[in-house]
Write an enzyme that holds these catalytic residues in place. Structure first.
Site, PDB file in Angstrom:
ATOM      1  N   LYS A  38      70.440  37.853  25.439  1.00 28.74           N
ATOM      2  CA  LYS A  38      70.170  36.467  25.037  1.00 28.74           C
ATOM      3  C   LYS A  38      69.576  36.492  23.634  1.00 28.74           C
ATOM      4  CE  LYS A  38      70.387  32.417  27.208  1.00 28.74           C
ATOM      5  NZ  LYS A  38      71.330  31.938  28.201  1.00 28.74           N
ATOM      6  N   GLY A  56      67.672  16.179  34.112  1.00 28.80           N
ATOM      7  CA  GLY A  56      68.326  16.576  32.868  1.00 28.80           C
ATOM      8  C   GLY A  56      69.784  16.155  32.872  1.00 28.80           C
ATOM      9  N   GLY A  59      71.960  16.402  30.339  1.00 31.09           N
ATOM     10  CA  GLY A  59      72.635  16.982  29.173  1.00 31.09           C
ATOM     11  C   GLY A  59      74.048  17.375  29.564  1.00 31.09           C
ATOM     12  N   VAL A  93      75.418  19.988  31.203  1.00 34.50           N
ATOM     13  CA  VAL A  93      75.636  20.405  32.595  1.00 34.50           C
ATOM     14  C   VAL A  93      75.325  19.262  33.564  1.00 34.50           C
ATOM     15  CG1 VAL A  93      74.857  21.982  34.405  1.00 34.50           C
ATOM     16  CG2 VAL A  93      75.201  22.840  32.089  1.00 34.50           C
TER      17      VAL A  93
HETATM   18  P1  NAD Z   1      71.411  20.405  27.279  1.00 35.28           P
HETATM   19  O1  NAD Z   1      70.449  20.694  26.179  1.00 35.28           O
HETATM   20  O2  NAD Z   1      72.740  19.811  26.963  1.00 35.28           O
HETATM   21  O3  NAD Z   1      70.720  19.433  28.363  1.00 35.28           O
HETATM   22  C1  NAD Z   1      69.405  19.560  28.785  1.00 35.28           C
HETATM   23  C2  NAD Z   1      68.903  18.143  29.044  1.00 35.28           C
HETATM   24  O4  NAD Z   1      67.617  18.216  29.654  1.00 35.28           O
HETATM   25  C3  NAD Z   1      68.761  17.331  27.770  1.00 35.28           C
HETATM   26  O5  NAD Z   1      69.418  16.079  27.920  1.00 35.28           O
HETATM   27  C4  NAD Z   1      67.247  17.163  27.631  1.00 35.28           C
HETATM   28  O6  NAD Z   1      66.876  15.958  26.997  1.00 35.28           O
HETATM   29  C5  NAD Z   1      66.819  17.199  29.084  1.00 35.28           C
HETATM   30  N1  NAD Z   1      65.410  17.496  29.291  1.00 35.28           N
HETATM   31  C6  NAD Z   1      64.601  18.352  28.619  1.00 35.28           C
HETATM   32  N2  NAD Z   1      63.368  18.328  29.135  1.00 35.28           N
HETATM   33  C7  NAD Z   1      63.402  17.467  30.182  1.00 35.28           C
HETATM   34  C8  NAD Z   1      62.452  17.026  31.119  1.00 35.28           C
HETATM   35  N3  NAD Z   1      61.191  17.469  31.103  1.00 35.28           N
HETATM   36  N4  NAD Z   1      62.833  16.140  32.068  1.00 35.28           N
HETATM   37  C9  NAD Z   1      64.096  15.669  32.120  1.00 35.28           C
HETATM   38  N5  NAD Z   1      65.050  16.048  31.239  1.00 35.28           N
HETATM   39  C10 NAD Z   1      64.705  16.935  30.284  1.00 35.28           C
HETATM   40  O7  NAD Z   1      71.561  21.774  28.068  1.00 35.28           O
HETATM   41  P2  NAD Z   1      72.689  22.146  29.120  1.00 35.28           P
HETATM   42  O8  NAD Z   1      73.746  22.923  28.448  1.00 35.28           O
HETATM   43  O9  NAD Z   1      73.052  20.958  29.928  1.00 35.28           O
HETATM   44  O10 NAD Z   1      71.891  23.179  30.044  1.00 35.28           O
HETATM   45  C11 NAD Z   1      70.921  22.717  30.957  1.00 35.28           C
HETATM   46  C12 NAD Z   1      70.236  23.928  31.599  1.00 35.28           C
HETATM   47  O11 NAD Z   1      71.222  24.745  32.240  1.00 35.28           O
HETATM   48  C13 NAD Z   1      69.505  24.833  30.605  1.00 35.28           C
HETATM   49  O12 NAD Z   1      68.379  25.406  31.266  1.00 35.28           O
HETATM   50  C14 NAD Z   1      70.524  25.927  30.321  1.00 35.28           C
HETATM   51  O13 NAD Z   1      69.918  27.132  29.910  1.00 35.28           O
HETATM   52  C15 NAD Z   1      71.157  26.066  31.703  1.00 35.28           C
HETATM   53  N6  NAD Z   1      72.517  26.610  31.666  1.00 35.28           N
HETATM   54  C16 NAD Z   1      73.491  26.003  30.934  1.00 35.28           C
HETATM   55  C17 NAD Z   1      74.767  26.527  30.933  1.00 35.28           C
HETATM   56  C18 NAD Z   1      75.892  25.862  30.168  1.00 35.28           C
HETATM   57  O14 NAD Z   1      77.063  26.219  30.384  1.00 35.28           O
HETATM   58  N7  NAD Z   1      75.607  24.908  29.296  1.00 35.28           N
HETATM   59  C19 NAD Z   1      75.064  27.696  31.675  1.00 35.28           C
HETATM   60  C20 NAD Z   1      74.048  28.277  32.435  1.00 35.28           C
HETATM   61  C21 NAD Z   1      72.777  27.727  32.421  1.00 35.28           C
END
Ligand code: NAD
Length: 370
Positions: A80, A180, A182, A184
């Site tokens: 990472k 969240g 975002g 995912v």
């Molecule tokens: P992202 O940044 O697109 O979305 C994260 C969302 O969480 C954002 O909208 C943010 O505003 C929100 N957020 C942050 N703090 C918060 C809180 N306290 N309460 C509520 N919402 C909050 O990220 P993502 O790509 O959707 O990934 C989400 C999680 O999944 C992360 O932990 C990431 O490491 C993990 N993940 C993602 C992937 C992927 O393919 N994108 C793969 C494996 C793991």
């Protein structure tokens, strides 16, 4: 700040730091284990309060990638990268180019991808300086945004958890709290709503929240989402959301979501079990993205979906063993993963689940770990 004595260090093969004053880049790359192959993992950009927090995060995340790839049956190791800074204020072309140079200097031991705070466009800039980048563009061999595949894996894993806990994998009428919205969280909400689930979302970002509400989700406050009276809690924001305090307030009987490192520490897996809450270990259920990246690089994208669906089978096995052995699901999952990547270290070739190894691209071949 200690490194070797940190519990998160856990025999990392490589931890390397850089500071580029011209662009303002401050970053760390961590490679936990490359027994099964080159270490592939996302590049996160986050305004860490201090260097120790950044180090702790990269160590925990890279270790998680080793376990994730091993249990997904991928010929990959765990790594990472973190960039210290606010992506909305500090990200620039020069900073990303400097990051590309930093990744390139590792000679392929670490292959990067997008993560929180970075996106496909950022990977393109990094990719202008190094070949060791994935998730760049669907028209290129290195694939696009992995988030839909991560969400699909969570959907499959959630159904396996519901079947185990409630005796049916039907989503119709099931209440799910998504923390969240975002990339995912949004894709996951869409899949769940399509099958009749009642989805509640909370986010600190109003734009992301609005998009989820447009899909049919109901908005709730950030403070209320964890303790909501639902069947499933799906953490899809940041890590360490399952701790002494939050577990005591959970009403859901299943935790199944995409965030990395959801447990504040491994003992919280046991705490969830003691409360009768079925926990789908994060590094198992959120492997869809890395599975997709692997198939894009290997030139076998048509195999991604079926491989992602196997997350459900893996979880079913973990749930069964957890019941039989009266230990937490996360303890079972860690043991299974260690058996895979440690076997290789002992000289035994792990052929049972070494998915698609022969199809690895030239990029992987040059990314060896001599
Ligand atoms: P992202 O940044 O697109 O979305 C994260 C969302 O969480 C954002 O909208 C943010 O505003 C929100 N957020 C942050 N703090 C918060 C809180 N306290 N309460 C509520 N919402 C909050 O990220 P993502 O790509 O959707 O990934 C989400 C999680 O999944 C992360 O932990 C990431 O490491 C993990 N993940 C993602 C992937 C992927 O393919 N994108 C793969 C494996 C793991």
């Amino acid at each position: 700040m200690s490194v070797f004595s940190s519990p998160s260090f856990d025999h990392h093969e490589l931890v390397t730091f850089t500071e580029d004053t011209a662009s303002g880049l401050k970053a760390i790359i961590a490679v936990h284990n490359s027994n099964l192959g080159p270490a592939v993992g996302g590049c996160r950009m986050y305004p860490y309060a201090n260097d120790a927090d950044a180090l702790e995060d990269v160590l925990r995340l890279s270790r998680g990638m080793t376990y994730k790839s091993a249990l997904a049956g991928l010929p990959l190791g765990g790594g990472k990268a973190v960039i210290i800074g606010d992506h909305r204020k500090h990200k620039s072309k020069a900073l990303l180019e400097a990051m590309g140079d930093f990744i390139n200097a590792q000679g392929g031991k670490y292959v990067t991808a997008e993560d929180s705070g970075t996106c496909v466009d950022d990977m393109k800039v990094i990719g202008s300086r190094t070949e060791f980048v994935s998730g760049v563009d669907e028209s290129q061999s290195f694939g696009g945004d992995p988030s839909p595949f991560t969400a699909y894996g969570i959907y499959c894993g959630m159904k396996a958890a519901l079947a185990h806990k409630l005796g049916s994998d039907k989503l119709d009428g099931i209440k799910v709290a998504v923390q969240g919205a975002g990339a995912v969280g949004r894709y996951l909400s869409e899949l769940l709503i399509k099958e009749g689930a009642l989805v509640f979302v909370a986010d600190i970002n109003q734009d992301n929240l609005d998009r989820a509400v447009e899909l049919g989700a109901t908005q709730v406050s950030v403070d209320d989402i964890i303790g909501l009276d639902v069947d499933v809690f799906a953490p899809c924001a940041m890590g360490a959301v399952l701790n002494d305090e939050s577990i005591a307030t959970l009403k859901a009987s299943v935790v199944a979501g995409g965030a990395n490192n959801q447990l504040a520490n491994v003992s919280h897996g046991e705490m969830l079990r003691a409360r009768g809450i079925l926990y789908a270990p994060d590094f198992v259920i959120n492997a869809g993205g890395i599975i997709e990246i692997h198939h894009q690089i290997s030139g076998t994208p048509e195999l991604s979906n079926a491989h992602v669906e196997r997350i459900g089978e893996t979880l079913r096995e973990i749930f069964k063993l957890s019941d039989e052995q009266s230990v937490s699901t996360v303890a079972v999952a860690e043991q299974l993963a260690e058996a895979k990547f440690q076997k290789v270290a002992e000289g035994e070739v792990n052929t049972d689940n070494n998915f698609g190894a022969a199809a690895l691209s030239a990029a992987y071949t040059s990314a060896n770990h001599d």
